[in-house]
Design a protein around this motif. Structure first.
Motif, mmCIF file in Angstrom:
data_model
loop_
_atom_site.group_PDB
_atom_site.id
_atom_site.type_symbol
_atom_site.label_atom_id
_atom_site.label_comp_id
_atom_site.label_asym_id
_atom_site.label_seq_id
_atom_site.Cartn_x
_atom_site.Cartn_y
_atom_site.Cartn_z
ATOM 1 N N GLY A 161 -16.639 49.058 -74.845
ATOM 2 C CA GLY A 161 -17.321 50.351 -74.826
ATOM 3 C C GLY A 161 -18.263 50.497 -73.644
ATOM 4 N N LYS A 162 -18.906 51.644 -73.600
ATOM 5 C CA LYS A 162 -19.768 51.971 -72.464
ATOM 6 C C LYS A 162 -20.906 50.978 -72.301
ATOM 7 C CE LYS A 162 -22.192 55.907 -70.417
ATOM 8 N NZ LYS A 162 -22.606 57.320 -70.609
ATOM 9 N N TRP A 163 -21.449 50.493 -73.433
ATOM 10 C CA TRP A 163 -22.601 49.583 -73.365
ATOM 11 C C TRP A 163 -22.322 48.211 -73.962
ATOM 12 C CZ3 TRP A 163 -25.786 51.585 -70.091
ATOM 13 C CH2 TRP A 163 -25.936 52.982 -70.010
ATOM 14 N N LYS A 164 -21.123 48.000 -74.513
ATOM 15 C CA LYS A 164 -20.826 46.731 -75.175
ATOM 16 C C LYS A 164 -20.908 45.530 -74.227
ATOM 17 C CE LYS A 164 -17.972 48.289 -79.044
ATOM 18 N NZ LYS A 164 -16.629 48.236 -79.666
ATOM 19 N N TRP A 165 -20.624 45.762 -72.950
ATOM 20 C CA TRP A 165 -20.641 44.653 -71.995
ATOM 21 C C TRP A 165 -22.045 44.050 -71.861
ATOM 22 C CZ3 TRP A 165 -23.757 45.152 -67.648
ATOM 23 C CH2 TRP A 165 -24.224 46.439 -67.383
ATOM 24 N N LEU A 166 -23.063 44.839 -72.183
ATOM 25 C CA LEU A 166 -24.439 44.348 -72.073
ATOM 26 C C LEU A 166 -24.716 43.184 -73.033
ATOM 27 C CD1 LEU A 166 -26.483 47.655 -71.713
ATOM 28 C CD2 LEU A 166 -26.209 45.868 -69.991
ATOM 29 N N ILE A 167 -23.974 43.150 -74.141
ATOM 30 C CA ILE A 167 -24.154 42.073 -75.111
ATOM 31 C C ILE A 167 -23.895 40.713 -74.461
ATOM 32 C CG2 ILE A 167 -23.291 41.092 -77.287
ATOM 33 C CD1 ILE A 167 -22.557 43.950 -78.121
ATOM 34 N N HIS A 168 -22.960 40.691 -73.520
ATOM 35 C CA HIS A 168 -22.594 39.439 -72.861
ATOM 36 C C HIS A 168 -23.399 39.186 -71.584
ATOM 37 C CE1 HIS A 168 -18.993 38.937 -75.414
ATOM 38 N NE2 HIS A 168 -18.922 40.255 -75.347
ATOM 39 N N ILE A 169 -23.828 40.259 -70.929
ATOM 40 C CA ILE A 169 -24.467 40.109 -69.617
ATOM 41 C C ILE A 169 -25.990 40.065 -69.691
ATOM 42 C CG2 ILE A 169 -24.694 41.097 -67.311
ATOM 43 C CD1 ILE A 169 -21.922 39.962 -68.018
ATOM 44 N N LEU A 170 -26.587 40.940 -70.495
ATOM 45 C CA LEU A 170 -28.051 41.041 -70.537
ATOM 46 C C LEU A 170 -28.751 39.739 -70.945
ATOM 47 C CD1 LEU A 170 -30.395 42.943 -70.020
ATOM 48 C CD2 LEU A 170 -30.237 43.700 -72.411
ATOM 49 N N PRO A 171 -28.316 39.057 -72.031
ATOM 50 C CA PRO A 171 -28.974 37.794 -72.397
ATOM 51 C C PRO A 171 -28.899 36.735 -71.301
ATOM 52 C CG PRO A 171 -27.616 38.589 -74.196
ATOM 53 C CD PRO A 171 -27.288 39.426 -73.005
ATOM 54 N N VAL A 172 -27.751 36.678 -70.623
ATOM 55 C CA VAL A 172 -27.575 35.694 -69.547
ATOM 56 C C VAL A 172 -28.497 36.015 -68.379
ATOM 57 C CG1 VAL A 172 -25.938 34.678 -67.910
ATOM 58 C CG2 VAL A 172 -25.190 35.255 -70.218
ATOM 59 N N THR A 173 -28.601 37.291 -68.040
ATOM 60 C CA THR A 173 -29.466 37.701 -66.929
ATOM 61 C C THR A 173 -30.930 37.354 -67.225
ATOM 62 O OG1 THR A 173 -27.962 39.551 -66.461
ATOM 63 C CG2 THR A 173 -30.153 39.640 -65.480
ATOM 64 N N LEU A 174 -31.372 37.630 -68.451
ATOM 65 C CA LEU A 174 -32.747 37.292 -68.838
ATOM 66 C C LEU A 174 -32.961 35.775 -68.804
ATOM 67 C CD1 LEU A 174 -33.242 39.764 -71.839
ATOM 68 C CD2 LEU A 174 -34.247 39.930 -69.550
ATOM 69 N N PHE A 175 -31.946 35.048 -69.254
ATOM 70 C CA PHE A 175 -32.024 33.578 -69.238
ATOM 71 C C PHE A 175 -32.150 33.065 -67.803
ATOM 72 C CE2 PHE A 175 -29.771 29.532 -68.745
ATOM 73 C CZ PHE A 175 -30.513 28.714 -69.596
ATOM 74 N N MET A 176 -31.395 33.670 -66.881
ATOM 75 C CA MET A 176 -31.463 33.269 -65.468
ATOM 76 C C MET A 176 -32.872 33.468 -64.908
ATOM 77 S SD MET A 176 -27.876 34.983 -64.198
ATOM 78 C CE MET A 176 -28.382 34.999 -62.479
ATOM 79 N N ILE A 177 -33.477 34.587 -65.241
ATOM 80 C CA ILE A 177 -34.832 34.899 -64.735
ATOM 81 C C ILE A 177 -35.859 33.913 -65.296
ATOM 82 C CG2 ILE A 177 -36.677 36.614 -64.718
ATOM 83 C CD1 ILE A 177 -34.459 38.780 -64.814
ATOM 84 N N VAL A 178 -35.788 33.701 -66.621
ATOM 85 C CA VAL A 178 -36.739 32.787 -67.272
ATOM 86 C C VAL A 178 -36.569 31.363 -66.744
ATOM 87 C CG1 VAL A 178 -37.399 31.741 -69.476
ATOM 88 C CG2 VAL A 178 -36.899 34.193 -69.353
ATOM 89 N N THR A 179 -35.332 30.940 -66.590
ATOM 90 C CA THR A 179 -35.057 29.589 -66.083
ATOM 91 C C THR A 179 -35.613 29.413 -64.679
ATOM 92 O OG1 THR A 179 -33.037 29.430 -67.408
ATOM 93 C CG2 THR A 179 -33.240 27.918 -65.549
#
Length: 300
Positions: free
Chosen positions: A45-63
Motif C-alpha cells: 500500500g501507499k504507506w505499508k512500506w514504512l513498516i519495514h523502512i522507518l524502524p530501520v532508519t531510526l535504528f541507523m540514526i540511534v546507532t
C-alpha cells in the motif's frame, strides 16, 4: 563502495564507514519490498512500506549516535560481542529468505514444462540470485577477503545490466511489459481462483487441446468468462500467452504417445495432438523440451 575504501584507503573517515555499515540494514527490507511489489503489485500500500523502512532508519540514526564506528568498531565483527554484526547478518538473512519464498512461483516456473516463465520471472530470479551471492560473499569474507563482497556486487550489477540491456533490445520495453499491458485492468481474486481451478480441467480431463482449431474465444466461452480476462490471466498468472499454454499440453500429450504408440508416425502423432503441421509440432516440442520429437523418441 565502503568495502573498496576500507581495503585501499586505511584513512577513510569513520563517519563514511558508519553510514555504509548501517545502510546495509536497508538491503533486506528494500529487496523484500521490491519482490513483493513485483509479484503482488497491490499488496504494498501507499504507506505499508514504512513498516519495514522507518524502524530501520531510526535504528541507523540511534546507532550512529550511541555507537560511533570510531570507538565501537568491534561491535560490527562477527565474533563474540559483535552484536551489531550479528544483528545485520540475522536481519539480512531473514529478509532474503522471505523474499525467496515470496518469489517461489516465479522460480518454480523456470523448471516447469507446462508454465513458461515470463520476462518478469527471469528478472526476479536474477535479482534474488545476485542478492544471494552478495550475501554469501559478505558473510564468508573471513575465509577470503572483505573486498570479495564489493567485487561480487560489481559482477552482479554488470550481469544484471547486460540482461536488462539485451532484453530491452529484444522486447522494446522493460521486464514489466506484460504487466503494463493490463495495468488499468484487474482480475478479481474470485475470477483468478475459478480460472485456476477450471482451466486445467478442460485440458487434462476433456483434452480440448487436441482440437487443432481451438481458439482463445472457444476456451473463454466454455469457462463463461471474457476473452480478455482469460488472456490477462494467462499472461499475468501463468506467464504465457494462449498459444504457448495450449502447446504445452499438446507437447505433453505427444510425449505420452511417443512413449506408448508404435503405430503412428511422428507426424501422425503431431496431428493427433492438435498441431496443424509438422513444422509447428517440431518448433513447439523443441521450445518446451529443448529437443525434437525424434530425439525424444530415441531417448526413451
Amino acid at each position: 563502495m565502503k568495502s573498496v575504501f576500507l581495503t585501499f584507503y586505511s584513512e577513510t573517515s569513520s563517519f563514511f564507514i558508519q553510514v555504509g555499515l548501517t545502510a546495509c540494514f536497508l538491503i533486506g527490507p528494500f529487496l523484500y519490498l521490491y519482490i513483493r511489489s513485483a509479484t503482488k503489485p497491490k499488496s504494498v500500500g501507499k504507506w505499508k512500506w514504512l513498516i519495514h523502512i522507518l524502524p530501520v532508519t531510526l535504528f541507523m540514526i540511534v546507532t550512529g549516535i550511541l555507537y560511533p564506528y570510531l570507538d565501537y568498531w568491534y561491535l560490527w565483527q562477527l565474533k563474540s560481542g559483535g552484536f551489531l554484526g550479528w544483528m545485520l547478518l540475522s536481519q539480512w538473512t531473514v529478509y532474503l529468505f522471505i523474499s525467496i519464498y515470496q518469489a517461489r512461483f516465479s522460480i518454480l516456473k523456470l523448471f516447469s514444462k507446462i508454465e513458461k516463465p515470463s520476462n518478469l520471472d527471469y528478472w526476479i530470479t536474477n535479482i534474488l540470485s545476485g542478492c544471494f551471492l552478495i550475501w554469501l560473499a559478505y558473510n564468508t569474507n573471513k575465509y577470503t577477503s572483505y573486498i570479495v563482497g564489493a567485487l561480487t556486487f560489481s559482477f552482479t550489477f554488470y550481469v544484471s545490466l547486460m540482461v536488462w540491456f539485451f532484453k530491452r533490445r529484444q522486447h522494446g520495453l522493460s521486464f514489466l511489459s506484460s504487466s503494463l499491458k493490463y495495468q488499468n485492468k484487474k482480475i478479481s481474486n474470485t475470477e483468478i481462483e475459478l480460472l485456476r481451478e477450471r482451466l486445467p480441467i478442460l485440458f487434462i480431463q476433456e483434452e480440448i487441446h487436441l482440437n487443432s482449431d481451438l481458439k482463445l474465444t472457444d476456451v473463454a466461452k466454455q469457462l463463461q468468462t471474457k476473452r480478455h480476462t482469460l488472456s490477462q490471466y494467462l499472461n499475468e498468472t501463468m506467464g504465457q500467452n494462449f498459444s504457448d499454454y495450449v502447446n504445452g499440453y499438446r507437447v505433453k500429450s505427444a510425449m505420452e504417445m511417443l512413449r506408448s504408440n508404435d503405430l503412428l508416425t511422428i507426424k501422425g502423432i503431431g496431428n493427433a495432438c492438435g498441431f496443424k503441421s509438422n513444422t509447428s509440432f517440431y518448433a513447439a516440442f523443441k521450445k518446451h523440451m529443448a529437443m525434437t520429437p525424434a530425439e525424444f523418441k530415441k531417448s526413451i
